[in-house]
Structures are given as C-alpha cells and as structure tokens.
Design a protein around this motif. Sequence first.
Motif, PDB file in Angstrom:
ATOM      1  N   CYS A 320       0.843  -1.193   0.000  1.00 47.46           N
ATOM      2  CA  CYS A 320       0.000   0.000   0.000  1.00 47.46           C
ATOM      3  C   CYS A 320       0.882   1.247   0.000  1.00 47.46           C
ATOM      4  N   MET A 358       1.785  -3.560   5.132  1.00 50.00           N
ATOM      5  CA  MET A 358       0.424  -3.191   4.761  1.00 50.00           C
ATOM      6  C   MET A 358       0.195  -3.438   3.277  1.00 50.00           C
ATOM      7  N   CYS A 367      -9.887   2.331   1.590  1.00 49.18           N
ATOM      8  CA  CYS A 367      -8.579   2.987   1.511  1.00 49.18           C
ATOM      9  C   CYS A 367      -8.464   4.101   2.547  1.00 49.18           C
ATOM     10  N   LYS A 370      -6.840   2.821   5.552  1.00 47.21           N
ATOM     11  CA  LYS A 370      -5.395   2.706   5.425  1.00 47.21           C
ATOM     12  C   LYS A 370      -4.727   4.080   5.522  1.00 47.21           C
TER      13      LYS A 370
END
Length: 435
Positions: A320, A358, A367, A370
């Motif tokens: 990520c 991650m 998202c 995150k």
Amino acid sequence: MTTSTPNTALWPEYLKALRQEVVPALGCTEPVSLALAAAIATRELGRPVERIEARVSANLMKNGMGVTVPGTGTVGLLIAAAVGSIGGDPDGRLQVLKGLTDVQVAQAKAMIAEGRVTLNVAEVPNILYAEAEVCAGTDRVRVCIADAHTNVVRIERNGQVLFAAATDTAQDDSPYDLGAASARDVFQFAMHVPLAQIEFLAEAAELNNALSLEGMSGKYGLHIGATLQRQSLSGLMPAGLMTEILTRTTAASDARMGGATLPAMSNSGSGNQGIAATMPVLVVAEHVGASREQLLRALTLSHLMAVYIHSRLPKLSALCAVTTASMGAAAGMAYLLDGGAGTVNMAICSMIGDLAGMICDGASNSCAMKVSTSVSAAWKAVLMALDGTRVTGNEGIVAEEVDRSIRNLGELACQGMQQTDEQILHIMMHKSVAA
C-alpha cells in the motif's frame, strides 16, 4: 535547520519530478486512466460509440474494481470506460471526467445494462495498462495507455497505426531520474530551493483541504473522518492534534474514494497518496502557526520525499503506497516541529519498521482506513524521533541508514511481494464471481 552547503546537481530532476508527480486528479487514477483511453478513442472515432471493449492489466483491474467513479454513484471500470467515452474530455488527462452531466451518466449506465461494454484482463507485461477499443459499425479505434496513468503509447484505427510511442515504456514528457537521489539531498532541496519554484505546491493544500471539508459532511464512503470527529466530540476519542490530523486527512480520502466531484492533488499517480502527503502537514502547520514559506517547504519536503521513496517501488504493487506517502508526511511534520534532517530520517526508519507489511487490496472506500492508519503511524514516528527514539538497524528490514532502509522497502515490494499481489487479485476476482 541544517547549514551545510546544498548539492544542487539534482535540483532540476527534483523539480521535474514534482511537476510530473504532483498534479490534480479527479477520482481514483486507475479507473480514470481507462476513462481517458476511452475518451481519446471516441474522439478519434468521430461518431457515437456503439460498443466498448476494455482491457486492463491485472494490477489496474485490482485497483479499479471497487472504487466509486466521480459523479456516477457507481463503482468499477465498466462505468469508467462508458462515461469516459460518452462525456470524457480527451484533453483532460487525470481530470478527464470533470464536468460529467446526469444525462451522460444515464447514457453510460444504459450502455452497460445493454451489455455493450466489456472488460477483460490484458496479457501484457506492463503493471499499469489500460486499453479501450471503441466501435461503431465497422469502424474501430483502439487506444492504449501504459506505465503512467496518462501515457498514451498506441492509437489504431481499423488496424492502421496512427500513433505509436518509441517504446512501450515511454513516459509522459521527458522522464526524471532520481537514481542518484538521497534523503539528505531531498531535505536540502526543500530547505533551500527558491520559493518561486515551489509556489505551485500551495495548490496541494487548497485542493486537498477542500476535499477534507467535503468529506466531513459524512456523505461519502465509510465516512470515517466524520465518525472520528463525532466520537471526539462525544468524548470517546481525545481532542487534540493527533485526532485532528486523523480526522481531516481521512475525511479527504472518504470524499475522494466516495465519488466526490472535486479534484485531489495527487502524488505518484494517486490521489490518496497526495492527500496523505498533504493534509497532516497542513494541519501541523496550522497548529504551530507556520509561515507561508515554512508551509511551502514542508509540503515540498513531504511530496518530494514521497516521490523519492515511491520511485524505489513498482508503479502498482501489493504494498500500500499510502504508507510511503505518509513517510513523506512524517518528514514534513518533523521539519515543522524540529527542523532537523536527523529527526526526519529517524521518523522514516521507524515507519518502515511499522508499516512495511500493509497490503494494497485494490482501491475502495476502505482505503480511507489505510490512510488513517498510515498517518497515525507517521505522527507516532515523528513523536518518537523528537524524543530521540527510532526503530534501529538491528530490527527487521530497517537499516541504520535511511536510504538503505528505503531501498530495503523497495526490494520487498519489487521482489518479495509479487506472489502476494497475484493472490490478492485471485481472491478479489473469485469473490466477485462468487457474489
């Protein structure tokens, strides 16, 4: 602030990198890339499109399956291709979908419902690849974008090549080269570059803050930012700087992933990365009463550090990249609170020790979670660094030297997570079929 003489040899490359990688984008950039291909193909066709055949790389499929396309209220790549063809601006680049009308969206949805838009995974070596072939009668136009979200590499009409890039790895404009860059030189550049050359980065704060305000309405995505704000007011979360960083940054991601028709200032081809590199820095700058110059230099440090770190990674991968953008934010926040390159380096090393695992499981409303996790880790790492504490070179993939730590992270993403990426896509495609 360090007083050593800056090495200016790479400054033109740094400016080129910022100009190319920090640009406005409306909507998630993977569906937008396909929409742009469809818009360009439709212009070349010169008549209303009857059918669209779209093909994308596996990584672009992963990142486009679950994200809302701005102005449509609908997720996925089919709607992106359809509205790109019907209402997209072929010269709009990452803002190709700006100005969509309700009528155009309705026409696109009807086109999909009638089965006139198809989507498949392309067997191509490019990690980032979007192809739209639009058809009307016996006429067909095919447009291919590869390696960068707006990088057109091929246009064909009825099998005749109208344009072909010199190589399939051609880039937008002339490519920049950060191969010889270092975290120290990035810091020095941000501290000493003439302000006039980085003035354009003020727009990052303006655009992403507008998204944050829109997201705070609670109308978008998982409305995490608005939820955190309510829980802070209720006493379930403490009020304070960290909560404001989380709330305002996450709200911008909520709006962006939830289909708000406002552009984000992106970083490395991603609006979420641009948000993560911008909003924490802006919040801390407001908190400390930073001058305009300090804000511009902090934004420059954050965005360029994010680009530098991301340049060691694939364009799209199982890692990520909001995490690497938040490493940039950690640099910008550390500068605003301390001013030292050493603090910046310590914070980045701690974040690599914290967030290296991650995964990216595609662009979607989640998202924003995150983003929240990454900027929280950034703030924690900055506080540790201010206290003289960091993850040491004896732990995991972290090295004593920050650039070696960044290279280790890149090697993990490039070499160690390829099978992870394939498995993520397999799970997502299987889940979609089962549903």
